[in-house]
Design an enzyme around this catalytic site. Structure first.
Site, short mmCIF file in Angstrom:
data_model
loop_
_atom_site.label_atom_id
_atom_site.label_comp_id
_atom_site.label_asym_id
_atom_site.label_seq_id
_atom_site.Cartn_x
_atom_site.Cartn_y
_atom_site.Cartn_z
CG ASN A 7 16.93 33.76 82.08
OD1 ASN A 7 16.16 33.10 82.78
ND2 ASN A 7 16.72 34.00 80.80
CG ASP A 9 13.80 31.85 82.00
OD1 ASP A 9 14.23 31.70 80.83
OD2 ASP A 9 13.17 32.84 82.37
CG HIS A 10 16.26 27.22 83.97
ND1 HIS A 10 15.26 26.57 83.29
CD2 HIS A 10 17.00 27.84 83.04
CE1 HIS A 10 15.42 26.75 81.99
NE2 HIS A 10 16.46 27.55 81.82
NE ARG A 18 7.74 16.45 93.27
CZ ARG A 18 8.24 16.03 94.44
NH1 ARG A 18 7.90 16.67 95.57
NH2 ARG A 18 9.08 15.03 94.49
CG HIS A 43 12.00 33.05 77.52
ND1 HIS A 43 12.74 32.14 76.81
CD2 HIS A 43 10.98 33.42 76.71
CE1 HIS A 43 12.19 31.96 75.61
NE2 HIS A 43 11.13 32.73 75.53
NE ARG A 45 11.53 28.62 76.73
CZ ARG A 45 11.91 28.25 75.51
NH1 ARG A 45 10.97 27.91 74.62
NH2 ARG A 45 13.18 28.26 75.17
NE ARG A 49 9.54 25.22 77.55
CZ ARG A 49 10.28 24.78 76.52
NH1 ARG A 49 11.57 24.49 76.68
NH2 ARG A 49 9.75 24.64 75.32
CG HIS A 50 10.74 28.53 82.41
ND1 HIS A 50 10.38 29.76 81.92
CD2 HIS A 50 11.65 28.02 81.54
CE1 HIS A 50 11.07 29.98 80.80
NE2 HIS A 50 11.84 28.94 80.54
CD GLU A 70 15.56 36.10 77.38
OE1 GLU A 70 15.15 35.00 77.77
OE2 GLU A 70 16.75 36.30 77.08
CB THR A 100 17.15 25.78 75.98
OG1 THR A 100 17.35 27.15 76.34
CG2 THR A 100 18.37 25.28 75.24
CB THR A 101 16.72 29.91 72.93
OG1 THR A 101 15.68 30.41 73.77
CG2 THR A 101 16.79 30.73 71.67
CD GLU A 151 20.74 38.30 75.05
OE1 GLU A 151 19.83 39.06 75.46
OE2 GLU A 151 21.01 37.20 75.59
CG HIS A 194 21.44 30.20 74.81
ND1 HIS A 194 20.15 30.11 75.31
CD2 HIS A 194 21.82 28.95 74.49
CE1 HIS A 194 19.78 28.83 75.25
NE2 HIS A 194 20.76 28.12 74.77
N GLY A 195 23.88 29.87 77.22
CA GLY A 195 24.83 28.78 77.44
C GLY A 195 26.12 29.18 78.13
N GLY A 216 21.85 32.61 82.90
CA GLY A 216 20.84 32.06 83.81
C GLY A 216 21.10 30.65 84.25
CG HIS A 217 20.97 25.99 82.64
ND1 HIS A 217 22.11 25.22 82.65
CD2 HIS A 217 19.93 25.16 82.93
CE1 HIS A 217 21.80 23.97 82.94
NE2 HIS A 217 20.49 23.90 83.11
C1 LIG Z 1 16.94 33.48 74.67
C2 LIG Z 1 17.80 32.66 75.55
O1 LIG Z 1 18.83 32.20 75.19
C3 LIG Z 1 17.37 32.39 76.92
O2 LIG Z 1 17.27 33.53 77.63
C4 LIG Z 1 16.07 31.67 76.96
O3 LIG Z 1 15.36 32.01 78.13
C5 LIG Z 1 16.37 30.20 76.97
O4 LIG Z 1 15.18 29.54 77.19
P1 LIG Z 1 15.00 28.76 78.59
O5 LIG Z 1 15.25 29.75 79.68
O6 LIG Z 1 13.59 28.25 78.52
O7 LIG Z 1 16.05 27.67 78.58
N1 LIG Z 2 19.36 35.37 76.64
C1 LIG Z 2 20.19 34.45 77.38
C2 LIG Z 2 19.67 34.30 78.77
O1 LIG Z 2 18.83 35.06 79.23
C3 LIG Z 2 20.21 33.23 79.62
O2 LIG Z 2 20.50 32.09 78.87
P1 LIG Z 2 21.11 30.84 79.72
O3 LIG Z 2 22.30 31.35 80.49
O4 LIG Z 2 20.02 30.36 80.63
O5 LIG Z 2 21.51 29.84 78.65
#
Ligand SMILES: CC(=O)[C@@H](O)[C@H](O)COP(=O)(O)O
Ligand SMILES: NCC(=O)COP(=O)(O)O
Length: 244
Positions: A7, A9-10, A18, A43, A45, A49-50, A70, A100-101, A151, A194-195, A216-217
């Site tokens: 993922n 996103d970040h 910026r 994702h 949103r 935001r990202h 997503e 976050t979710t 999921e 997630h997480g 992702g994160h």
């Molecule tokens: C659904 C999920 O758990 C993540 O994939 C989601 O993208 C979390 O949102 P952020 O990426 O905005 O933290």
């Molecule tokens: N659906 C979970 C995802 O895409 C990634 O979640 P995270 O690892 O950023 O918490």
């Protein structure tokens, strides 16, 4: 073999901070694929935001693997998803005020809305998954709504694991194992996410029945120190070596 969806996103979070053009999420996605990601998750949103709409439309045909988009179940997002036509869409809950979710999609209380969205996306040839908590009633409702894939939200497990509350983490692992058993009896494909990070994922990949992990994160955070290629390839190796 468990497949890894990275993922990104970040990467976009850093860019949006910026308003610059960099770091480029598409460049990150291609690098993640070269490092072994099986597909790319992002994702879009409602608050942008990202990830931005432009990222989604441009990335769709640049990926060498495939896109797992997503999004929330809104007319706007379903409309975008049917225009982009990614291979996969994962329907997720969304609240603007959330960091976050925070939980899974409540399919039970929104059954008709979810069923209609699944039908619209499926008609476009899109493979739909529902991001839900590991609860039997949500899994059954997901199946009845026509989703062939779920999921499972691993956020609760991850929080307990990261806080070294081992008893509760074990409870969540057992909850996930039970949820997977219910899903498999219904013929569903099971993903999870997630997480998850390099430590807590190790218990998750021991659970039989998981097809894909979305992470992702933690990968993007690790890339600050090791670079994205190594952060992704280390996660791929971790999952593969441990028989995931
Ligand atoms: C659904 C999920 O758990 C993540 O994939 C989601 O993208 C979390 O949102 P952020 O990426 O905005 O933290
Ligand atoms: N659906 C979970 C995802 O895409 C990634 O979640 P995270 O690892 O950023 O918490």
């Amino acid at each position: 073999m468990i497949k890894l969806g990275v993922n990104i996103d970040h990467i976009a979070t850093l860019r949006q901070q910026r308003g610059t053009k960099y770091p480029d999420p598409i460049k990150a996605a291609l690098l993640a694929e070269s490092a072994g990601a099986d597909f790319i998750t992002l994702h879009l949103r409602e608050d942008r935001r990202h990830i931005q709409d432009k990222d989604v439309f441009e990335m769709r045909d640049r990926l060498l693997t495939h896109m797992n988009l997503e999004c929330a179940i809104t007319d706007e997002m379903i409309g975008i998803a049917t225009r982009v036509k990614p291979k996969d869409v994962c329907l997720v809950p969304e609240k603007r005020e959330e960091l976050t979710t925070e939980g899974g999609l409540d399919v039970v209380s929104q059954f008709n809305l979810v069923k209609s969205a699944v039908e619209k996306l499926t008609e476009e040839g899109i493979s739909v998954s529902l991001f839900i908590d590991p609860e039997a009633e949500q899994i059954k409702a997901a199946s009845e709504a026509g989703a062939g894939i779920i999921e499972l939200h691993t956020g609760a497990y991850a929080q307990y694991a990261d806080s070294n509350i081992s008893g509760k983490a074990t409870e969540e692992i057992n909850r996930l194992e039970s949820a997977i058993s219910v899903a498999k009896n219904l013929g569903l494909k099971v993903n999870a996410g997630h997480g998850l990070n390099y430590e807590n994922v190790q218990e998750i990949i021991k659970i039989p029945g998981i097809s894909e992990l979305n992470i992702g994160h933690a990968i993007i955070a690790q890339s600050v120190f090791d670079g994205l290629y190594k952060a992704v390839s280390d996660m791929v190796a971790l999952i593969r070596v441990n028989g995931g």
